[in-house]
Design a protein around this motif. Structure first.
Motif, short mmCIF file in Angstrom:
data_model
loop_
_atom_site.label_atom_id
_atom_site.label_comp_id
_atom_site.label_asym_id
_atom_site.label_seq_id
_atom_site.Cartn_x
_atom_site.Cartn_y
_atom_site.Cartn_z
N ALA A 1 0.87 -1.18 0.00
CA ALA A 1 0.00 0.00 0.00
C ALA A 1 0.91 1.22 0.00
CB ALA A 1 -0.93 0.01 1.21
N VAL A 2 0.52 2.24 -0.75
CA VAL A 2 1.37 3.42 -0.89
C VAL A 2 0.58 4.70 -0.67
CG1 VAL A 2 2.93 2.28 -2.52
CG2 VAL A 2 1.01 3.62 -3.40
N HIS A 3 1.30 5.72 -0.28
CA HIS A 3 0.79 7.08 -0.28
C HIS A 3 1.25 7.73 -1.58
CE1 HIS A 3 -0.77 7.51 3.78
NE2 HIS A 3 0.29 6.87 4.22
N LEU A 4 0.40 8.54 -2.18
CA LEU A 4 0.83 9.37 -3.30
C LEU A 4 1.57 10.57 -2.73
CD1 LEU A 4 -2.31 9.38 -5.62
CD2 LEU A 4 -0.25 7.97 -5.83
N LEU A 5 2.73 10.86 -3.26
CA LEU A 5 3.50 12.04 -2.86
C LEU A 5 3.36 13.03 -4.01
CD1 LEU A 5 6.63 10.09 -1.56
CD2 LEU A 5 4.60 10.80 -0.27
N ILE A 6 2.43 13.96 -3.86
CA ILE A 6 2.06 14.86 -4.95
C ILE A 6 2.64 16.25 -4.69
CG2 ILE A 6 0.14 15.92 -6.21
CD1 ILE A 6 -1.58 13.51 -5.28
#
Length: 116
Positions: free
Chosen positions: A62-67
Protein backbone atom coordinates in the motif's frame (compact mmCIF):
# COMPACT_ATOMS: atom_id res chain seq x y z
CA UNK A 1 -3.93 -11.83 -25.11
CA UNK A 2 -5.71 -9.45 -22.78
CA UNK A 3 -8.48 -7.22 -24.07
CA UNK A 4 -7.05 -3.69 -23.72
CA UNK A 5 -10.12 -1.89 -25.11
CA UNK A 6 -11.46 -1.00 -21.61
CA UNK A 7 -8.15 0.74 -20.81
CA UNK A 8 -8.21 2.61 -24.12
CA UNK A 9 -11.78 3.69 -23.32
CA UNK A 10 -10.62 5.02 -19.93
CA UNK A 11 -7.84 6.95 -21.72
CA UNK A 12 -10.39 8.37 -24.16
CA UNK A 13 -12.72 9.33 -21.30
CA UNK A 14 -9.84 11.19 -19.64
CA UNK A 15 -8.87 12.88 -22.91
CA UNK A 16 -5.26 11.81 -23.42
CA UNK A 17 -4.92 13.99 -26.52
CA UNK A 18 -3.19 17.20 -25.55
CA UNK A 19 -1.89 15.88 -22.24
CA UNK A 20 1.79 16.05 -21.34
CA UNK A 21 3.40 12.79 -20.24
CA UNK A 22 5.85 13.06 -17.35
CA UNK A 23 7.48 9.69 -16.76
CA UNK A 24 8.37 8.16 -13.41
CA UNK A 25 12.06 8.47 -14.35
CA UNK A 26 11.89 12.25 -14.68
CA UNK A 27 13.03 14.52 -11.87
CA UNK A 28 10.12 16.75 -12.94
CA UNK A 29 7.45 14.10 -12.32
CA UNK A 30 5.00 15.75 -9.89
CA UNK A 31 3.81 12.45 -8.42
CA UNK A 32 5.82 9.75 -6.72
CA UNK A 33 4.78 7.05 -4.26
CA UNK A 34 5.99 6.19 -0.79
CA UNK A 35 7.49 2.93 -2.13
CA UNK A 36 10.34 3.12 -4.66
CA UNK A 37 9.12 -0.18 -6.19
CA UNK A 38 5.75 1.39 -7.06
CA UNK A 39 6.22 3.92 -9.84
CA UNK A 40 3.99 6.76 -11.05
CA UNK A 41 3.75 8.31 -14.50
CA UNK A 42 1.60 11.41 -14.98
CA UNK A 43 -0.40 12.56 -18.00
CA UNK A 44 -1.17 16.17 -17.20
CA UNK A 45 -3.37 18.86 -18.69
CA UNK A 46 -5.01 21.99 -17.34
CA UNK A 47 -7.25 21.11 -14.41
CA UNK A 48 -6.74 17.34 -14.51
CA UNK A 49 -4.20 14.55 -14.57
CA UNK A 50 -4.15 10.82 -15.14
CA UNK A 51 -1.72 8.97 -12.90
CA UNK A 52 -0.62 5.50 -13.86
CA UNK A 53 0.92 3.63 -10.96
CA UNK A 54 2.51 0.21 -11.34
CA UNK A 55 4.09 -2.11 -8.81
CA UNK A 56 7.34 -4.00 -9.08
CA UNK A 57 7.27 -4.78 -5.36
CA UNK A 58 7.84 -8.40 -4.32
CA UNK A 59 4.50 -8.53 -2.47
CA UNK A 60 1.17 -6.72 -2.29
CA UNK A 61 1.69 -3.32 -0.71
CA UNK A 62 0.00 0.00 0.00
CA UNK A 63 1.37 3.42 -0.89
CA UNK A 64 0.79 7.08 -0.28
CA UNK A 65 0.83 9.37 -3.30
CA UNK A 66 3.50 12.04 -2.86
CA UNK A 67 2.06 14.86 -4.95
CA UNK A 68 3.82 18.13 -5.65
CA UNK A 69 0.62 20.11 -6.17
CA UNK A 70 2.44 23.24 -7.30
CA UNK A 71 4.40 21.32 -9.93
CA UNK A 72 1.17 19.58 -10.98
CA UNK A 73 -0.55 22.96 -11.29
CA UNK A 74 -3.57 21.93 -9.26
CA UNK A 75 -5.13 22.97 -5.94
CA UNK A 76 -5.24 20.01 -3.54
CA UNK A 77 -8.28 21.42 -1.72
CA UNK A 78 -10.30 21.44 -4.96
CA UNK A 79 -9.10 18.13 -6.41
CA UNK A 80 -10.71 14.69 -6.34
CA UNK A 81 -8.84 11.43 -6.92
CA UNK A 82 -10.86 8.67 -8.52
CA UNK A 83 -10.16 5.33 -10.07
CA UNK A 84 -12.64 4.82 -12.89
CA UNK A 85 -14.05 1.33 -13.22
CA UNK A 86 -12.13 -0.48 -15.95
CA UNK A 87 -13.37 -3.96 -16.81
CA UNK A 88 -10.87 -6.68 -15.88
CA UNK A 89 -8.43 -4.05 -14.59
CA UNK A 90 -9.74 -2.08 -11.59
CA UNK A 91 -12.92 -1.30 -9.64
CA UNK A 92 -14.28 2.22 -9.29
CA UNK A 93 -12.98 3.89 -6.14
CA UNK A 94 -12.47 7.36 -4.73
CA UNK A 95 -9.31 8.06 -2.73
CA UNK A 96 -8.39 10.82 -0.32
CA UNK A 97 -5.05 12.50 -1.08
CA UNK A 98 -3.61 11.18 2.21
CA UNK A 99 -5.10 7.70 1.98
CA UNK A 100 -3.04 4.54 1.58
CA UNK A 101 -3.70 3.00 -1.83
CA UNK A 102 -3.52 -0.79 -1.93
CA UNK A 103 -1.44 -2.10 -4.83
CA UNK A 104 -1.40 -5.78 -5.73
CA UNK A 105 1.96 -7.29 -6.71
CA UNK A 106 2.62 -6.77 -10.45
CA UNK A 107 -0.51 -4.60 -10.84
CA UNK A 108 -1.40 -0.94 -10.53
CA UNK A 109 -4.05 1.73 -10.89
CA UNK A 110 -5.14 4.42 -13.31
CA UNK A 111 -6.17 7.39 -11.18
CA UNK A 112 -7.85 10.56 -12.39
CA UNK A 113 -7.20 13.81 -10.55
CA UNK A 114 -9.68 16.51 -11.39
CA UNK A 115 -10.15 20.01 -10.03
CA UNK A 116 -13.74 20.81 -9.12
Amino acid sequence: NADTRPIWKAWDNFGMEGSAMIGYWSDNCPVKTSNNKVLATVYSKKGSALISIASWAATDTAVHLLIDWKKLGMDSSKTTITAPEIKNFQPAKTFDANELIPVVKNKGWLLVLKEN
